[in-house]
Design an enzyme around this catalytic site. Structure first.
Site, PDB file in Angstrom:
ATOM      1  N   ASP A 160       0.812  -1.215   0.000  1.00 31.18           N
ATOM      2  CA  ASP A 160       0.000   0.000   0.000  1.00 31.18           C
ATOM      3  C   ASP A 160       0.845   1.264   0.000  1.00 31.18           C
ATOM      4  OD1 ASP A 160      -2.543  -0.699  -0.434  1.00 31.18           O
ATOM      5  OD2 ASP A 160      -3.262  -0.464   1.617  1.00 31.18           O
ATOM      6  N   ASP A 474     -11.663  -7.033   9.800  1.00 33.22           N
ATOM      7  CA  ASP A 474     -11.575  -8.481   9.866  1.00 33.22           C
ATOM      8  C   ASP A 474     -12.681  -9.077  10.732  1.00 33.22           C
ATOM      9  OD1 ASP A 474     -10.500  -7.245  12.074  1.00 33.22           O
ATOM     10  OD2 ASP A 474      -8.470  -7.949  11.731  1.00 33.22           O
TER      11      ASP A 474
END
Ligand SMILES: *[C@@H]1O[C@H](CO)[C@@H](O)[C@H](O)[C@H]1NC(C)=O
Length: 765
Positions: A160, A474
């Protein structure tokens, strides 16, 4: 009935419940605690009732002079205790019926060795400064070296930060892997992260002249050369010119303007069908290896890790399309080359496999000091609570070390049909890819990682892939799967599957916990809220289990109250707990002693030390009174429409030399000034002043000591415990000279705040 091991009738995994004897003892104990807690409520109610009646009848009792003012404190305590009691019920769900899983990998091989599914491994990294490149490469190499058919294994690195250095490092790692993988296979190396492996060796003396020693020296040299080249590049901030010219992949950085503004960069470094470049030194096929930095534009939200994961899911579907997806954080290397096979024992089990959405491994850590100053081991979670979670219907997804079924991640609804994940693409082995077709595949996959893709396909992030908009993407993703009827499995093998580096400073630990608490609170008010919306979709046990985490932020309020009010009341001699001579003292004493010893025993059983337990209690307190408290306040402000600009702070994993020396010595690392530290220090100072105040009073007045102790023993104990647990805080404030101490400004602020709170309290009431 067939009795050969390879036959279908034998399951691929087995579930064991906790020994019933212990469980019965525990449940009895738990019930007795419940009675104790219930009696505490009774005491508070009857006490409040008494006051109301007395005051209603205008009757003045000698002990109750300032009854009016303490009613309010007692009401507050009752509220806090009711909340604690409720939370205690949640914690029982995690202890009620733990289960333990065991796999049978040899049966898997016997039955399915030829038809194992493809597995795609995702490694996510986001910042080369906080996540050193060599650490990331070791993680990548460790998963590339899994004991699994290489033509079925693919590894994707999502970067990223879109760092050229990381790409260069991956290029280097892919060349090194051509030596490393055969070496691992040949000598059955464990663990397969090169650095971790070299660290386990006490280096052999030169007199031993075996093949292994020679090979080892060779591979170590290769590794060190690679490390040097990568570190040189990282230091100078640029890739050597000749490398840049040699590999066309670097041309993708030509249009790069910043980390937040660049095209998709995608490069297939190794491909199972690429006959020329993707063979190791022994001419075996290598796993597929892909570098991806998804497109980023300032005007598009990038959704942090969830966004990265979703891009990976889409891109990988074009390149390898493994039916199983595993993701791991870049700081967690594989410590067990068989983990993929273990996970497949769950997914491919003939009877239960079709219900399972994901298999979660625990997060384990290496290099944690003996007494684990920051509670980073989380042993009680991974050795005990997560098993209990599993017993309730399946653990939560914790974002790393987890194997998913691709179709479930992509939003498939649960159906009871058996849906085998056996490889159905064995026939595509023949056609090898040419250079051109490889490039074509890259070009075709790129749009899947673009910013506009999700605009056109808005289901991503809401019904497909990882969900957006939550700081713990998550957990909410796993929860949404369980709400659809899927099961999950917790697998905690003796030899740990994934090992990472612990956090090294208090600040890092608190920031991480704050982010989690914010995310958990978002889940509490989301459409998957475990106590409300999940009703009827999850089992009650699982609802309660999730509540352990969702209520992190709110539970901070009663904790803060408990740390401040009883101590302040000491100053005015207002008793808030029953006297020692009162029969109501018994339930309080029982609950305190029983709960403390239970938690201590749990800790010792999970392999910790008494000092480690004590440190964990401190972290428990600090997390609740700072991380969770700040998370709660900020979340409430956000809900009310006053969003605070709190970025998604990545928790740094590197520390300077001195700091790591202090870590080794278990000296608490504060360093920077932060509102959370001021808050913690104020509470610590306040308790110190209250303790000093009450001690003085007791010593001055005649027979005071006995009288004060008799009247307010529990309150004094609470205050003393708070003072003792804060000893490292006082040291950091006043006695230490090193760089890890608390800044003087925090010392001044906290002293002023605490003194004024005490003064005001004494003056006004
Ligand atoms: C990691 O693996 C090594 C050897 O493969 C083993 O000796 C060690 O115990 C493992 N570590 C943990 C924490 O399980």
């Amino acid at each position: 009935m067939a009795n050969k091991e390879g036959e279908i009738s034998y399951p691929l995994f087995e579930t064991r419940r906790a020994t019933s004897g212990w469980l019965i003892i525990y449940r009895f104990f738990s019930f007795s605690l419940f009675l104790g807690i219930f009696s505490i409520f009774l005491y508070r109610f009857s006490y409040l009732l008494n006051i109301v009646v007395i005051h209603g009848g205008k009757e003045e009792e000698e002990d109750n002079e300032d009854g009016k003012s303490w009613v309010i404190f007692s009401v507050g305590l009752l509220g806090a205790e009711l909340f604690f009691g409720l939370y205690w019920v949640f914690t029982q769900a995690l202890r009620w019926k733990p289960v333990f899983r065991q796999t049978f990998k040899h049966r898997l091989s016997q039955r399915y060795e030829q038809s194992l599914p493809r597995v795609d491994v995702f490694v996510c990294t986001a910042d080369p400064e906080k996540e050193p490149t060599m650490m990331v490469m070791n993680t990548v190499l460790s998963v590339m070296a899994y004991d699994y058919p290489t033509e079925k294994l693919s590894v994707y690195l999502s970067d990223d930060a879109a760092s050229e250095i990381t790409f260069y490092a991956l290029l280097e790692a892919s060349s090194f892997a051509k030596h490393w993988l055969p070496f691992c296979k040949r000598f059955n190396v464990e663990p397969r992260s090169p650095l971790a492996y070299f660290n386990t060796l006490s280096f052999p003396t030169s007199s031993e002249d075996s093949v292994w020693t020679k090979e080892l020296a060779h591979i170590k040299k290769l590794y060190e050369d690679m490390e040097k080249r990568i570190e040189d590049a990282a230091k100078s901030g640029q890739v050597p010119r000749y490398v840049r010219l040699k590999h066309k992949g670097f041309s993708q950085w030509d249009s790069f303007s910043s980390r937040r503004d660049h095209d998709t960069i995608l490069q297939i470094l190794l491909h199972r069908k690429d006959a020329q470049n993707s063979k190791d030194v022994e001419e075996c096929v290598m796993p597929t290896l892909v570098y991806l930095a998804r497109e980023k534009r300032p005007q598009y939200p990038h959704h942090f890790k969830a966004g990265a994961m979703n891009s990976l899911i889409r891109v990988s579907s074009k390149i390898s399309n493994g039916k199983i997806i595993m993701n791991v954080d870049c700081d967690m290397y594989s410590n067990n080359s068989k983990s993929v096979r273990d996970a497949l024992c769950f997914f491919m089990d003939e009877e239960k496999g079709h219900e399972i959405a994901f298999v979660q491994y625990p997060q384990n850590f290496v290099g944690v000091t003996k007494n684990d100053l920051y509670g980073s081991h989380m042993e009680v979670f991974s050795e005990l609570e997560a098993h209990g979670f599993d017993g309730c219907g399946g653990p939560l997804y914790i974002g790393t070390g987890c194997f998913h079924r691709r179709d479930v991640l992509c939003g498939r609804k649960f159906s009871d049909q058996h849906n085998a994940i056996i490889n159905d693409c064995n026939n595509d082995n023949d056609d090898l890819l040419t250079m051109e077709s490889l490039q074509k595949q890259e070009q075709e996959s790129k749009p899947l990682a673009s910013c506009t893709y999700e605009e056109q396909n808005p289901l991503w992030g809401s019904q497909m892939g990882l969900l957006y908009g939550c700081a713990v993407e998550d957990v909410i993703t796993g929860l949404s799967m369980q709400c659809k009827g899927w099961k999950s499995m917790y697998y905690n093998p003796e030899r740990k599957a994934f090992l990472g580096a612990p956090l090294m400073t208090l600040g890092q630990a608190l920031v991480q916990q704050k982010r989690w608490a914010e995310g958990e609170f978002q889940i509490l008010v989301s459409k998957y809220s475990p106590p409300w919306h999940a009703y009827g979709k999850l089992s009650v046990g699982l609802q309660l289990a999730y509540c352990n985490y969702c209520f992190w932020a709110p539970i901070s309020l009663p904790t803060v109250y408990y740390c401040i009010v009883p101590s302040l009341c000491l100053l005015k001699g207002i008793p808030l707990f029953p006297k020692i001579s009162s029969p109501w003292f018994i339930p309080f004493a029982y609950v305190i002693v029983a709960e403390t010893s239970c938690s201590l025993l749990e800790f010792l059983r999970c392999g910790s030390t008494v000092q480690g337990w004590w440190n964990e209690q401190r972290m428990w307190l600090y997390k609740r009174t700072s991380s969770y408290f700040f998370a709660f306040m900020e979340s409430i402000l956000k809900l009310l429409g006053f969003p605070l600009a709190s970025g998604f702070a990545i928790t740094a994993k590197v520390s300077e030399q001195e700091a790591s020396e202090r870590y080794e010595k278990e000296i608490m690392e504060f360093g920077a000034s932060s509102p959370m530290f001021t808050h913690l220090a104020t509470i610590a100072m306040l308790n110190l002043f209250c303790f000093l105040g009450v001690s003085m009073e007791a010593l001055i007045s005649e027979g005071g000591l006995i009288r004060v102790l008799e009247k307010m023993a529990l309150q004094i104990i609470l205050c003393v415990v708070l003072v003792l647990i804060n000893v490292p805080m006082y040291e950091g404030l006043f006695f230490r000279k090193d760089k890890g101490r608390l800044p003087t400004s925090v010392a001044i602020k906290s002293t002023v705040f605490a003194l004024s709170a005490c003064g005001l309290f004494k003056a006004l009431l």
